[in-house]
Design a protein around this motif. Structure first.
Motif, short mmCIF file in Angstrom:
data_model
loop_
_atom_site.label_atom_id
_atom_site.label_comp_id
_atom_site.label_asym_id
_atom_site.label_seq_id
_atom_site.Cartn_x
_atom_site.Cartn_y
_atom_site.Cartn_z
N GLY A 37 0.83 -1.20 0.00
CA GLY A 37 0.00 0.00 0.00
C GLY A 37 0.86 1.25 0.00
O GLY A 37 2.10 1.18 -0.05
N TYR A 69 -4.09 -10.74 -2.30
CA TYR A 69 -5.34 -10.92 -3.02
C TYR A 69 -5.52 -12.38 -3.43
O TYR A 69 -4.55 -13.08 -3.72
CB TYR A 69 -5.35 -10.06 -4.29
CG TYR A 69 -5.46 -8.58 -4.05
CD1 TYR A 69 -6.63 -8.02 -3.55
CD2 TYR A 69 -4.39 -7.73 -4.33
CE1 TYR A 69 -6.74 -6.65 -3.34
CE2 TYR A 69 -4.48 -6.36 -4.12
CZ TYR A 69 -5.66 -5.83 -3.63
OH TYR A 69 -5.77 -4.48 -3.42
N GLU A 78 -0.14 -6.01 -9.36
CA GLU A 78 -0.66 -5.68 -8.04
C GLU A 78 -0.76 -6.87 -7.11
O GLU A 78 -1.27 -6.74 -5.99
CB GLU A 78 -2.03 -5.00 -8.18
CG GLU A 78 -1.95 -3.63 -8.85
CD GLU A 78 -0.93 -2.70 -8.19
OE1 GLU A 78 -0.88 -2.67 -6.95
OE2 GLU A 78 -0.18 -2.04 -8.93
N TYR A 80 0.57 -8.80 -4.32
CA TYR A 80 1.39 -8.17 -3.30
C TYR A 80 2.81 -8.72 -3.24
O TYR A 80 3.73 -8.01 -2.84
CB TYR A 80 0.71 -8.26 -1.93
CG TYR A 80 -0.40 -7.26 -1.75
CD1 TYR A 80 -0.46 -6.10 -2.54
CD2 TYR A 80 -1.39 -7.44 -0.79
CE1 TYR A 80 -1.46 -5.17 -2.37
CE2 TYR A 80 -2.39 -6.50 -0.62
CZ TYR A 80 -2.43 -5.38 -1.42
OH TYR A 80 -3.41 -4.44 -1.24
N THR A 161 -13.21 -0.55 0.90
CA THR A 161 -11.82 -0.93 0.68
C THR A 161 -11.54 -1.13 -0.81
O THR A 161 -10.49 -0.72 -1.32
CB THR A 161 -11.48 -2.21 1.46
OG1 THR A 161 -11.61 -1.95 2.86
CG2 THR A 161 -10.06 -2.67 1.18
N ARG A 162 -12.47 -1.72 -1.52
CA ARG A 162 -12.28 -1.91 -2.95
C ARG A 162 -12.22 -0.55 -3.67
O ARG A 162 -11.42 -0.36 -4.58
CB ARG A 162 -13.38 -2.79 -3.53
CG ARG A 162 -13.32 -4.22 -2.99
CD ARG A 162 -14.41 -5.10 -3.55
NE ARG A 162 -14.16 -5.40 -4.96
CZ ARG A 162 -15.05 -5.25 -5.91
NH1 ARG A 162 -16.25 -4.74 -5.66
NH2 ARG A 162 -14.75 -5.57 -7.16
N ASP A 164 -11.19 2.25 -2.26
CA ASP A 164 -9.91 2.85 -1.87
C ASP A 164 -8.76 2.26 -2.68
O ASP A 164 -7.79 2.96 -3.00
CB ASP A 164 -9.65 2.63 -0.38
CG ASP A 164 -10.54 3.48 0.51
OD1 ASP A 164 -11.16 4.44 0.01
OD2 ASP A 164 -10.63 3.17 1.72
N ASN A 165 -8.84 0.98 -3.00
CA ASN A 165 -7.74 0.30 -3.69
C ASN A 165 -7.87 0.35 -5.21
O ASN A 165 -6.96 -0.08 -5.93
CB ASN A 165 -7.66 -1.16 -3.24
CG ASN A 165 -7.07 -1.29 -1.85
OD1 ASN A 165 -6.80 -0.29 -1.18
ND2 ASN A 165 -6.88 -2.50 -1.39
N PHE A 168 -5.05 1.52 -7.57
CA PHE A 168 -3.97 0.62 -7.98
C PHE A 168 -4.37 -0.24 -9.18
O PHE A 168 -3.54 -0.97 -9.73
CB PHE A 168 -3.57 -0.29 -6.82
CG PHE A 168 -3.07 0.45 -5.60
CD1 PHE A 168 -1.92 1.21 -5.66
CD2 PHE A 168 -3.77 0.38 -4.40
CE1 PHE A 168 -1.46 1.89 -4.54
CE2 PHE A 168 -3.32 1.06 -3.28
CZ PHE A 168 -2.16 1.82 -3.35
N VAL A 176 -10.68 -4.86 -8.85
CA VAL A 176 -10.16 -5.17 -7.52
C VAL A 176 -10.77 -6.48 -7.05
O VAL A 176 -12.00 -6.61 -7.02
CB VAL A 176 -10.49 -4.04 -6.52
CG1 VAL A 176 -9.88 -4.38 -5.15
CG2 VAL A 176 -9.98 -2.71 -7.02
#
Length: 261
Positions: A37, A69, A78, A80, A161-162, A164-165, A168, A176
């Motif tokens: 993040g 993920y 993406e 991680y 959260t999805r 917010d992400n 990316f 996401v």
């Protein structure tokens, strides 16, 4: 819980990097907890600088990642595992084989989570865990409503959260993933030192609940109040809703220089 408020995110990152630096110089084989993040990026930049310019070595260290993920292909930028390779591992002398990550492509996800928990135990636990903070108070991917005693498991992401992400994923929220593997709150609480970073006004409510609110599953990070060694590093904007902000500033200003975080 120690709260450090500083207008400079670079200085906050230097404090977090300094804790890892001191640990590795004292115990080269220490176990690090790595987050992804935006929050830890400046920390990883500072650790890279110290590696390049000051001889900080990660060669004997081990590391565990917080989450992953479910379903992203191995080469997805993406994923991680690829993110941490890009942000830190590929920039220092940390052996990629010494970095343990969750397998979001495992055929048996519960078994993969159980094996991950055991691997952390077998390594002697995490010495320093870097954490970000979600706008809804999640840490790792422990969304609101998570059990405060939870261990590594599969979770469904909230729509917030999805959203917010999505930045990316080309701002496409549908790209996401909906599911993740994550260390649980109980797993995170097993680390010896937790370092939480948050900046910006959007994090102010979550920081308030983390530091000064009741301990509740509705704000998962609030469980960190029960940990014996937590350092919360926030800028002025993220500290904007703290009722005791001035006290935290005074306490930090009067702290002996030798004490560290």
């Amino acid at each position: 819980m120690e709260v450090v408020i500083n207008p400079s995110t670079e200085q906050l990152a230097a404090l977090a990097a300094g804790a890892i630096d001191a640990l590795l110089r004292r115990r080269p084989d220490a176990v690090l907890g790595l987050a992804t993040g935006s929050s830890p990026l400046k920390v990883y930049d500072e650790l890279t600088r110290r590696h390049t310019e000051e001889g900080l070595s990660f060669a004997s260290a081990r590391a565990f990642m917080l989450d992953e993920y479910v379903g992203l292909p191995l080469d997805h930028p993406e994923r991680y595992r690829n993110v941490i390779e890009r942000d830190l591992v590929g920039r220092v002398d940390l052996d990629p084989a010494a970095v343990r990550s969750l397998d979001g492509l495992a055929e048996d996800l519960p078994a993969a989570c159980a094996a991950y928990e055991q691997a952390i135990v077998d390594a002697g636990g995490v010495d320093v865990q870097i954490l970000g903070l979600g706008t809804d108070g999640h840490v790792a991917f422990n969304e609101p409503g998570s059990s405060l005693a939870s261990r590594t498991r599969i979770k469904t992401l909230t729509q917030q959260t999805r959203l917010d992400n999505a930045r990316f994923f080309g701002d496409d929220v549908e790209a996401v993933p909906r599911h993740v593997l994550t260390q649980g709150l109980g797993t995170v609480m097993s680390a010896k030192h937790l370092v939480v970073l948050a900046d910006g006004r959007r994090k102010a409510q979550a920081v308030h609940h983390l530091v000064e609110g009741p301990v509740t599953a509705m704000w998962p990070a609030s469980v960190l109040q029960l940990h014996p060694h937590v350092t919360v590093l926030v800028d002025d904007a993220a500290a904007g809703r703290l009722q005791l902000g001035e006290y935290y500033r005074q306490t930090w200003a009067q702290k002996p220089e030798w004490q560290g975080i």
